[in-house]
Scaffold this motif. Structure first.
Motif, PDB file in Angstrom:
ATOM      1  N   ILE A  88       0.844  -1.196   0.000  1.00 38.26           N
ATOM      2  CA  ILE A  88       0.000   0.000   0.000  1.00 38.26           C
ATOM      3  C   ILE A  88       0.876   1.242   0.000  1.00 38.26           C
ATOM      4  O   ILE A  88       1.777   1.380   0.823  1.00 38.26           O
ATOM      5  CB  ILE A  88      -0.916   0.049   1.245  1.00 38.26           C
ATOM      6  N   GLN A  89       0.628   2.150  -0.944  1.00 33.12           N
ATOM      7  CA  GLN A  89       1.384   3.399  -1.005  1.00 33.12           C
ATOM      8  C   GLN A  89       0.626   4.518  -0.317  1.00 33.12           C
ATOM      9  O   GLN A  89       1.205   5.351   0.351  1.00 33.12           O
ATOM     10  CB  GLN A  89       1.657   3.778  -2.457  1.00 33.12           C
ATOM     11  N   LEU A  90      -0.666   4.576  -0.537  1.00 32.70           N
ATOM     12  CA  LEU A  90      -1.436   5.581   0.177  1.00 32.70           C
ATOM     13  C   LEU A  90      -2.909   5.218   0.196  1.00 32.70           C
ATOM     14  O   LEU A  90      -3.386   4.462  -0.644  1.00 32.70           O
ATOM     15  CB  LEU A  90      -1.239   6.976  -0.434  1.00 32.70           C
TER      16      LEU A  90
ATOM     17  N   TYR B 145       1.292  11.390   6.196  1.00 35.96           N
ATOM     18  CA  TYR B 145       2.587  11.113   5.596  1.00 35.96           C
ATOM     19  C   TYR B 145       3.076  12.279   4.735  1.00 35.96           C
ATOM     20  O   TYR B 145       4.180  12.788   4.923  1.00 35.96           O
ATOM     21  CB  TYR B 145       2.471   9.829   4.762  1.00 35.96           C
ATOM     22  N   GLN B 146       2.246  12.698   3.812  1.00 29.68           N
ATOM     23  CA  GLN B 146       2.676  13.721   2.843  1.00 29.68           C
ATOM     24  C   GLN B 146       3.027  15.034   3.535  1.00 29.68           C
ATOM     25  O   GLN B 146       3.998  15.691   3.177  1.00 29.68           O
ATOM     26  CB  GLN B 146       1.575  14.028   1.814  1.00 29.68           C
ATOM     27  N   GLU B 147       2.232  15.431   4.505  1.00 27.42           N
ATOM     28  CA  GLU B 147       2.494  16.713   5.176  1.00 27.42           C
ATOM     29  C   GLU B 147       3.775  16.638   6.003  1.00 27.42           C
ATOM     30  O   GLU B 147       4.566  17.575   6.019  1.00 27.42           O
ATOM     31  CB  GLU B 147       1.301  17.102   6.061  1.00 27.42           C
TER      32      GLU B 147
ATOM     33  N   GLY C 247       5.340   9.864  -7.156  1.00 28.73           N
ATOM     34  CA  GLY C 247       4.574  10.028  -8.390  1.00 28.73           C
ATOM     35  C   GLY C 247       3.105  10.324  -8.187  1.00 28.73           C
ATOM     36  O   GLY C 247       2.439  10.862  -9.078  1.00 28.73           O
ATOM     37  N   ASP C 248       2.573  10.002  -7.024  1.00 28.52           N
ATOM     38  CA  ASP C 248       1.154  10.291  -6.768  1.00 28.52           C
ATOM     39  C   ASP C 248       0.867  11.788  -6.714  1.00 28.52           C
ATOM     40  O   ASP C 248      -0.253  12.217  -6.928  1.00 28.52           O
ATOM     41  CB  ASP C 248       0.712   9.598  -5.471  1.00 28.52           C
ATOM     42  N   GLY C 249       1.879  12.613  -6.413  1.00 29.72           N
ATOM     43  CA  GLY C 249       1.706  14.069  -6.434  1.00 29.72           C
ATOM     44  C   GLY C 249       1.415  14.689  -5.074  1.00 29.72           C
ATOM     45  O   GLY C 249       1.358  15.912  -4.941  1.00 29.72           O
TER      46      GLY C 249
ATOM     47  N   ILE D  55      10.428  17.020  -9.976  1.00 29.69           N
ATOM     48  CA  ILE D  55      10.103  15.687  -9.470  1.00 29.69           C
ATOM     49  C   ILE D  55      10.625  14.660 -10.454  1.00 29.69           C
ATOM     50  O   ILE D  55      10.460  14.811 -11.673  1.00 29.69           O
ATOM     51  CB  ILE D  55       8.583  15.498  -9.222  1.00 29.69           C
ATOM     52  N   CYS D  56      11.293  13.626  -9.928  1.00 26.40           N
ATOM     53  CA  CYS D  56      11.762  12.535 -10.775  1.00 26.40           C
ATOM     54  C   CYS D  56      11.132  11.233 -10.297  1.00 26.40           C
ATOM     55  O   CYS D  56      11.500  10.713  -9.243  1.00 26.40           O
ATOM     56  CB  CYS D  56      13.283  12.439 -10.761  1.00 26.40           C
ATOM     57  N   GLU D  57      10.161  10.764 -11.041  1.00 25.14           N
ATOM     58  CA  GLU D  57       9.430   9.530 -10.731  1.00 25.14           C
ATOM     59  C   GLU D  57       9.746   8.524 -11.828  1.00 25.14           C
ATOM     60  O   GLU D  57       9.721   8.859 -13.010  1.00 25.14           O
ATOM     61  CB  GLU D  57       7.925   9.847 -10.664  1.00 25.14           C
ATOM     62  N   ILE D  58      10.028   7.301 -11.416  1.00 24.31           N
ATOM     63  CA  ILE D  58      10.454   6.302 -12.408  1.00 24.31           C
ATOM     64  C   ILE D  58       9.296   5.782 -13.256  1.00 24.31           C
ATOM     65  O   ILE D  58       9.476   5.377 -14.393  1.00 24.31           O
ATOM     66  CB  ILE D  58      11.189   5.138 -11.680  1.00 24.31           C
ATOM     67  N   ASP D  59       8.091   5.822 -12.713  1.00 28.77           N
ATOM     68  CA  ASP D  59       6.981   5.092 -13.327  1.00 28.77           C
ATOM     69  C   ASP D  59       5.823   6.016 -13.720  1.00 28.77           C
ATOM     70  O   ASP D  59       5.057   6.460 -12.862  1.00 28.77           O
ATOM     71  CB  ASP D  59       6.505   4.025 -12.324  1.00 28.77           C
ATOM     72  N   LYS D  60       5.682   6.250 -15.019  1.00 29.51           N
ATOM     73  CA  LYS D  60       4.628   7.158 -15.484  1.00 29.51           C
ATOM     74  C   LYS D  60       3.238   6.628 -15.153  1.00 29.51           C
ATOM     75  O   LYS D  60       2.286   7.401 -14.974  1.00 29.51           O
ATOM     76  CB  LYS D  60       4.769   7.364 -17.005  1.00 29.51           C
TER      77      LYS D  60
ATOM     78  N   ILE E  38      10.328  11.916 -15.965  1.00 28.71           N
ATOM     79  CA  ILE E  38      10.095  10.484 -15.796  1.00 28.71           C
ATOM     80  C   ILE E  38      11.434   9.782 -15.969  1.00 28.71           C
ATOM     81  O   ILE E  38      12.077   9.899 -17.019  1.00 28.71           O
ATOM     82  CB  ILE E  38       9.068   9.951 -16.831  1.00 28.71           C
ATOM     83  N   GLY E  39      11.885   9.096 -14.929  1.00 27.83           N
ATOM     84  CA  GLY E  39      13.170   8.405 -15.020  1.00 27.83           C
ATOM     85  C   GLY E  39      13.623   7.957 -13.643  1.00 27.83           C
ATOM     86  O   GLY E  39      12.942   8.189 -12.638  1.00 27.83           O
ATOM     87  N   ASP E  40      14.768   7.300 -13.628  1.00 30.19           N
ATOM     88  CA  ASP E  40      15.317   6.786 -12.375  1.00 30.19           C
ATOM     89  C   ASP E  40      15.909   7.929 -11.557  1.00 30.19           C
ATOM     90  O   ASP E  40      16.759   8.678 -12.047  1.00 30.19           O
ATOM     91  CB  ASP E  40      16.395   5.754 -12.720  1.00 30.19           C
TER      92      ASP E  40
HETATM   93  N1  SAM Z   1       3.630   7.918   0.224  1.00 28.86           N
HETATM   94  C1  SAM Z   1       3.790   6.603  -0.221  1.00 28.86           C
HETATM   95  C2  SAM Z   1       4.769   5.743   0.566  1.00 28.86           C
HETATM   96  O1  SAM Z   1       5.022   5.963   1.703  1.00 28.86           O
HETATM   97  O2  SAM Z   1       5.261   4.680   0.114  1.00 28.86           O
HETATM   98  C3  SAM Z   1       3.974   6.715  -1.628  1.00 28.86           C
HETATM   99  C4  SAM Z   1       5.304   6.638  -2.171  1.00 28.86           C
HETATM  100  S1  SAM Z   1       5.401   7.046  -3.863  1.00 28.86           S
HETATM  101  C5  SAM Z   1       4.001   6.387  -4.618  1.00 28.86           C
HETATM  102  C6  SAM Z   1       6.713   5.983  -4.228  1.00 28.86           C
HETATM  103  C7  SAM Z   1       7.154   6.146  -5.663  1.00 28.86           C
HETATM  104  O3  SAM Z   1       8.553   5.973  -5.768  1.00 28.86           O
HETATM  105  C8  SAM Z   1       6.509   5.148  -6.596  1.00 28.86           C
HETATM  106  O4  SAM Z   1       5.641   5.810  -7.454  1.00 28.86           O
HETATM  107  C9  SAM Z   1       7.697   4.519  -7.324  1.00 28.86           C
HETATM  108  O5  SAM Z   1       7.437   4.292  -8.702  1.00 28.86           O
HETATM  109  C10 SAM Z   1       8.776   5.561  -7.110  1.00 28.86           C
HETATM  110  N2  SAM Z   1      10.126   5.059  -7.239  1.00 28.86           N
HETATM  111  C11 SAM Z   1      10.619   3.885  -6.800  1.00 28.86           C
HETATM  112  N3  SAM Z   1      11.902   3.765  -7.145  1.00 28.86           N
HETATM  113  C12 SAM Z   1      12.253   4.895  -7.810  1.00 28.86           C
HETATM  114  C13 SAM Z   1      13.458   5.360  -8.413  1.00 28.86           C
HETATM  115  N4  SAM Z   1      14.563   4.611  -8.404  1.00 28.86           N
HETATM  116  N5  SAM Z   1      13.436   6.588  -8.983  1.00 28.86           N
HETATM  117  C14 SAM Z   1      12.316   7.352  -9.015  1.00 28.86           C
HETATM  118  N6  SAM Z   1      11.151   6.946  -8.461  1.00 28.86           N
HETATM  119  C15 SAM Z   1      11.115   5.737  -7.864  1.00 28.86           C
END
Ligand code: SAM
Length: 330
Positions: free
Chosen positions: A68-70, A78-80, A102-104, A121-126, A152-154
């Motif tokens: 579970i992410q959120l 968590y976010q705040e 990535g959730d914003g 913001i750099c999120e790996i997964d679009k 979008i990237g690592d």
């Molecule tokens: N607030 C939640 C939590 O505590 O887990 C949400 C976390 S957020 C959704 C986590 C994000 O990190 C995911 O969307 C995932 O794709 C991203 N992520 C994981 N590894 C990453 C990497 N190497 N680079 C960028 N983003 C990454």
């Protein structure tokens, strides 16, 4: 996230009456259930399984690789905290980087700070971004701020390319180091390792701050110990552990079996953060110098702060004795 039917059926009998440990290496011997009303989305990206369901008591829930992410109900805690603990600890943050997230939701919180000029913001997964925009508009609202630039990237590669001293604050909102899939580590593994913290430190200005998701004192003291030891070697300003309550954290879905729609998770109700600063102007995280007033930055789409305030900021650094002993000794 869900496991195969054969595996499920071999586990059902052992799960329902008792504990279910063998497929949960990060928190053996624990199980908890959340009732699923309806599956809203199931997909597989290049990096992970993505699932959204409607729960009966926590609103919509986002799940990545079985974790579970959120949930709509408790995401604010968590976010705040992961955002305002660092940003309220330095005067006038201007350039902020979010890794993961990535959730914003973290973007939504960073955007409350009017001193901030640039939010990368750099999120790996679009797919996480798209799914959040579709199912969690109150979280993804963070993307609407014009200061936000999405890459979008690592995150590891992104940070390596950042010129030294670029950011005032970096927030690492990653998933857990070990995902449910036992046969491979999740994309976030590297975000908990020493070379990554070194790159973070270089990308920060002197006296810049980082906040990272740092697991639960009830479930992961062994992981926290390593993270703290690494951070003490790297961050020459200050190194602190803080925590908050999030009812559904950490959260590990052991399995989802299609007929019953139950999720099994290990929950401890708390999640921690590492708050560190680089050498330079000193940062005293326990005493916020840049308080954020819930009513100061109103935005219709964003809504007011629900969890964070200056008292809870300071309180977040008080640790239970058992955790304090371990963390202070590192
Ligand atoms: N607030 C939640 C939590 O505590 O887990 C949400 C976390 S957020 C959704 C986590 C994000 O990190 C995911 O969307 C995932 O794709 C991203 N992520 C994981 N590894 C990453 C990497 N190497 N680079 C960028 N983003 C990454």
């Amino acid at each position: 996230g869900s496991i195969s039917m054969e595996t499920e059926s071999t586990h059902i009998s052992s799960v329902i009456p008792g504990w279910f440990s063998e497929i949960s290496p990060m928190w053996p011997g624990e199980a908890h259930s959340l009732k699923v009303e309806k599956i809203l989305f199931e997909g597989k990206s290049d990096f992970q399984n993505v699932l959204v369901f409607q729960s009966s008591t926590y609103g919509k829930v986002l799940v990545l690789d079985g974790v579970i992410q959120l949930t709509e109900r408790d995401e604010c805690a968590y976010q705040e905290m992961i955002t305002h603990l660092p940003l309220c600890s330095i005067p006038n943050p201007k350039k902020v980087l979010v890794i993961g997230g990535g959730d914003g939701g973290v973007l939504r919180e960073v955007a409350r700070h009017s001193s901030v000029e640039q939010i990368d913001i750099c999120e790996i997964d679009k797919m996480v971004v798209d799914v959040s925009k579709q199912f969690f508009p109150e979280v993804a609202v963070g993307y609407e701020d014009p200061r936000v630039k999405l890459h979008i990237g690592d995150g590891v590669a992104f940070l390596k390319a950042v010129p030294a001293g670029t950011y005032d604050a970096i927030i690492v909102d990653s998933s857990d180091p070990i995902a449910l899939c036992l046969f491979h580590s999740g994309p976030a593994q590297e975000l908990f390792e020493k070379p990554f913290f070194e790159t973070v430190s270089k990308a920060l200005r002197p006296g810049g701050v980082v906040s990272t998701q740092a697991e639960s004192i009830w479930l992961h003291m062994h992981i926290i110990e390593d993270i703290v030891a690494n951070c003490r070697q790297i961050f020459k300003g200050s190194v602190n552990y803080a925590w908050t309550t999030v009812p559904t954290y950490p959260r590990h879905i052991l399995f989802l079996f299609s007929y019953y729609y139950f999720l099994w998770c290990a929950l401890s109700g708390v999640i921690g953060f590492m708050l560190c600063s680089t050498e330079g102007p000193s940062v005293d995280f326990k005493h916020p110098v840049n308080p954020i007033d819930a009513d100061k930055n109103p935005s219709k789409s964003r809504g007011p702060l629900k969890f964070y305030n200056s008292e809870i900021h300071t309180a977040a650094f008080c640790l239970p004795t058992f955790a304090k002993k371990v963390i202070d000794s590192k």
